[in-house]
Design a protein around this motif. Structure first.
Motif, mmCIF file in Angstrom:
data_model
loop_
_atom_site.group_PDB
_atom_site.id
_atom_site.type_symbol
_atom_site.label_atom_id
_atom_site.label_comp_id
_atom_site.label_asym_id
_atom_site.label_seq_id
_atom_site.Cartn_x
_atom_site.Cartn_y
_atom_site.Cartn_z
ATOM 1 N N LEU A 1 -2.007 -0.065 -7.985
ATOM 2 C CA LEU A 1 -2.424 -0.512 -6.656
ATOM 3 C C LEU A 1 -3.253 -1.790 -6.759
ATOM 4 C CD1 LEU A 1 -2.925 -0.103 -3.561
ATOM 5 C CD2 LEU A 1 -4.979 1.175 -4.244
ATOM 6 N N LEU A 2 -4.213 -1.816 -7.669
ATOM 7 C CA LEU A 2 -5.059 -2.991 -7.823
ATOM 8 C C LEU A 2 -4.229 -4.213 -8.210
ATOM 9 C CD1 LEU A 2 -8.125 -1.424 -9.701
ATOM 10 C CD2 LEU A 2 -7.929 -1.976 -7.281
ATOM 11 N N ALA A 3 -3.218 -4.002 -9.050
ATOM 12 C CA ALA A 3 -2.359 -5.119 -9.452
ATOM 13 C C ALA A 3 -1.574 -5.660 -8.260
ATOM 14 C CB ALA A 3 -1.405 -4.658 -10.556
ATOM 15 N N ARG A 4 -1.069 -4.767 -7.405
ATOM 16 C CA ARG A 4 -0.302 -5.208 -6.228
ATOM 17 C C ARG A 4 -1.196 -5.961 -5.251
ATOM 18 N NH1 ARG A 4 1.620 0.052 -6.425
ATOM 19 N NH2 ARG A 4 0.601 0.592 -4.454
ATOM 20 N N ILE A 5 -2.409 -5.444 -5.039
ATOM 21 C CA ILE A 5 -3.330 -6.101 -4.109
ATOM 22 C C ILE A 5 -3.696 -7.498 -4.621
ATOM 23 C CG2 ILE A 5 -5.691 -6.049 -3.222
ATOM 24 C CD1 ILE A 5 -5.440 -3.034 -2.952
ATOM 25 N N THR A 6 -3.941 -7.598 -5.924
ATOM 26 C CA THR A 6 -4.313 -8.889 -6.512
ATOM 27 C C THR A 6 -3.181 -9.900 -6.373
ATOM 28 O OG1 THR A 6 -5.760 -7.790 -8.100
ATOM 29 C CG2 THR A 6 -5.065 -10.036 -8.619
ATOM 30 N N ALA A 7 -1.952 -9.430 -6.584
ATOM 31 C CA ALA A 7 -0.796 -10.329 -6.541
ATOM 32 C C ALA A 7 -0.352 -10.662 -5.122
ATOM 33 C CB ALA A 7 0.370 -9.706 -7.310
ATOM 34 N N SER A 8 -0.817 -9.905 -4.138
ATOM 35 C CA SER A 8 -0.328 -10.067 -2.768
ATOM 36 C C SER A 8 -0.820 -11.355 -2.105
ATOM 37 C CB SER A 8 -0.752 -8.874 -1.915
ATOM 38 O OG SER A 8 -2.155 -8.904 -1.676
ATOM 39 N N GLY A 9 -1.967 -11.850 -2.555
ATOM 40 C CA GLY A 9 -2.535 -13.036 -1.939
ATOM 41 C C GLY A 9 -3.412 -12.745 -0.746
ATOM 42 N N LEU B 1 0.835 -1.196 0.000
ATOM 43 C CA LEU B 1 0.000 0.000 0.000
ATOM 44 C C LEU B 1 0.871 1.247 0.000
ATOM 45 C CD1 LEU B 1 -2.634 -1.127 2.676
ATOM 46 C CD2 LEU B 1 -2.686 -1.472 0.186
ATOM 47 N N PRO B 2 0.294 2.398 -0.362
ATOM 48 C CA PRO B 2 1.071 3.645 -0.365
ATOM 49 C C PRO B 2 1.560 4.007 1.029
ATOM 50 C CG PRO B 2 -0.962 3.897 -1.607
ATOM 51 C CD PRO B 2 -1.070 2.594 -0.874
ATOM 52 N N ALA B 3 2.636 4.772 1.081
ATOM 53 C CA ALA B 3 3.158 5.255 2.360
ATOM 54 C C ALA B 3 2.076 6.068 3.066
ATOM 55 C CB ALA B 3 4.401 6.106 2.131
ATOM 56 N N GLY B 4 1.997 5.905 4.363
ATOM 57 C CA GLY B 4 1.003 6.636 5.141
ATOM 58 C C GLY B 4 -0.304 5.913 5.318
ATOM 59 N N ALA B 5 -0.443 4.714 4.764
ATOM 60 C CA ALA B 5 -1.677 3.939 4.944
ATOM 61 C C ALA B 5 -1.873 3.621 6.420
ATOM 62 C CB ALA B 5 -1.620 2.666 4.120
ATOM 63 N N GLU B 6 -3.112 3.775 6.907
ATOM 64 C CA GLU B 6 -3.423 3.550 8.310
ATOM 65 C C GLU B 6 -4.442 2.416 8.443
ATOM 66 O OE1 GLU B 6 -4.831 7.063 10.151
ATOM 67 O OE2 GLU B 6 -3.007 8.226 9.778
ATOM 68 N N LEU B 7 -4.194 1.534 9.410
ATOM 69 C CA LEU B 7 -5.130 0.455 9.704
ATOM 70 C C LEU B 7 -6.076 0.918 10.798
ATOM 71 C CD1 LEU B 7 -6.029 -2.471 9.250
ATOM 72 C CD2 LEU B 7 -4.344 -3.154 11.004
ATOM 73 N N ARG B 8 -7.368 0.970 10.472
ATOM 74 C CA ARG B 8 -8.401 1.356 11.441
ATOM 75 C C ARG B 8 -9.397 0.205 11.502
ATOM 76 N NH1 ARG B 8 -9.718 7.048 8.478
ATOM 77 N NH2 ARG B 8 -7.540 7.797 8.286
#
Length: 324
Positions: free
Chosen positions: A274-282, A251-258
């Motif tokens: 971003l969508l490509a990274r999320i899809t490939a992340s598992g 995810l981009p720098a500064g992403a926060e988990l809430r």
């Protein structure tokens, strides 16, 4: 008198309007170009100079610098009967009944009295206000009296309608009535110019907006242009939680988990990567929303930038004075 607008047809052309009250510069070289047939909003905080700008545009007060021309170059005073104006300071004769008050305002702009009464009844029936057609102004609520004055401002079917903070003091029902009336007048071919500091109305109604802050125009364009000044906001919920550090790496720098969702900002060009990274992340996707900031967010961003610049200038001036 309303015709089809041309490619460069403007009902309002104000250039470099400037006004001083004593040593205070209330308006600083404000320019407005309002396309014929459009709904144009002048937005700004209280005290930004919106009302003074509108009054100079209409020739109610003279600018210290700058010019204003209406309908392709005519001076405002020469076309007063083609204009409908609702001032910020409301005022009706309290002893008049609603129908007569509207007809009276129309008569001031050349409308026949009996025709004014007929149109008043039509407007009030259309807006669901027929029950107070013959009620005296003094017996009406503030909001209802304001609707009467608004109708009186447009009963003569003006080509240009200028409304100064028209939503102020109206309850949600009458705000909805006003929005309906604005759209109705635009569909008739009128040009509407209004000021407000309430972003929701501008976001729903306006074809173009200008933002005035600290006496000067700071933005001009469409609502989407303003919203595009800020990055899009993303809310992403992975299907499998996993190690937060592993998820964050995609995810981009500064992403926060809430809670169970990640929140971050993203530029348009970065959405597909971003969508490509999320899809490939598992980690999968349970929820994903991408939204453009509201006009309110863009407005606050612009005004805060201006205020920060003024605060910086004030600090520099203080330092110079202290070291002199």
């Amino acid at each position: 008198m309303i015709g089809d607008p041309g490619l460069n047809d403007f009902s309002v052309e104000a250039n470099g309007l400037t006004k001083y009250f004593g040593d205070y510069k209330a308006v600083d070289h404000v320019s407005l170009a309002v396309p014929t047939g459009s709904i144009y909003g002048v937005l700004g905080p209280n005290g930004a100079g919106k009302t003074t700008s509108l009054r100079m545009t209409l020739g109610i007060i003279d600018p210290d610098e700058g010019t204003s021309r209406l309908f392709g170059g005519q001076r405002p005073q020469a076309v007063r009967n083609r204009i409908g104006y609702l001032p910020e300071e409301r005022g009706l004769y309290p002893g008049m009944k609603a129908r007569e008050a509207i007809a009276f305002m129309g008569a001031l702009r050349g409308l026949d009295w009996s025709e004014g009464r007929r149109r008043a009844a039509g407007f009030m029936t259309e807006l669901g206000l027929e029950r107070v057609i013959d009620t005296k102004i003094r017996k009406m609520s503030k909001g209802m009296a304001q609707m009467v004055q608004l109708i009186g401002s447009i009963v003569h079917a003006p080509d240009l309608i200028v409304l100064d903070e028209p939503f102020s003091g109206l309850d949600p029902v009458n705000q909805e009535r006003l929005e309906m009336l604005v759209r109705r007048e635009q569909s008739r071919g009128a040009t509407i110019l209004f000021s407000t500091h309430v972003m929701a109305h501008a976001e729903r109604l306006c074809d173009r907006i200008a933002i005035i802050a600290r006496s000067a125009r700071r933005f001009e364009g469409t609502v989407d242009d303003a919203r595009a000044l800020l990055p899009m906001q993303v809310r992403y919920t992975p299907r499998t939680a996993g190690d937060p550090a592993t998820v964050a790496a995609n995810l981009p720098a500064g992403a926060e988990l809430r809670g169970d969702a990640w929140h971050f900002a993203i530029e348009d060009a970065d959405v597909e990567p971003l969508l490509a990274r999320i899809t490939a992340s598992g980690h999968g996707v349970t929820g994903l929303s991408i939204s453009r900031p509201a006009l309110h967010d863009a407005f606050v961003h612009i005004v805060r930038q201006v205020d920060a610049g003024f605060d910086a200038d004030a600090t520099e001036d203080a330092v110079e004075e202290a070291s002199a």
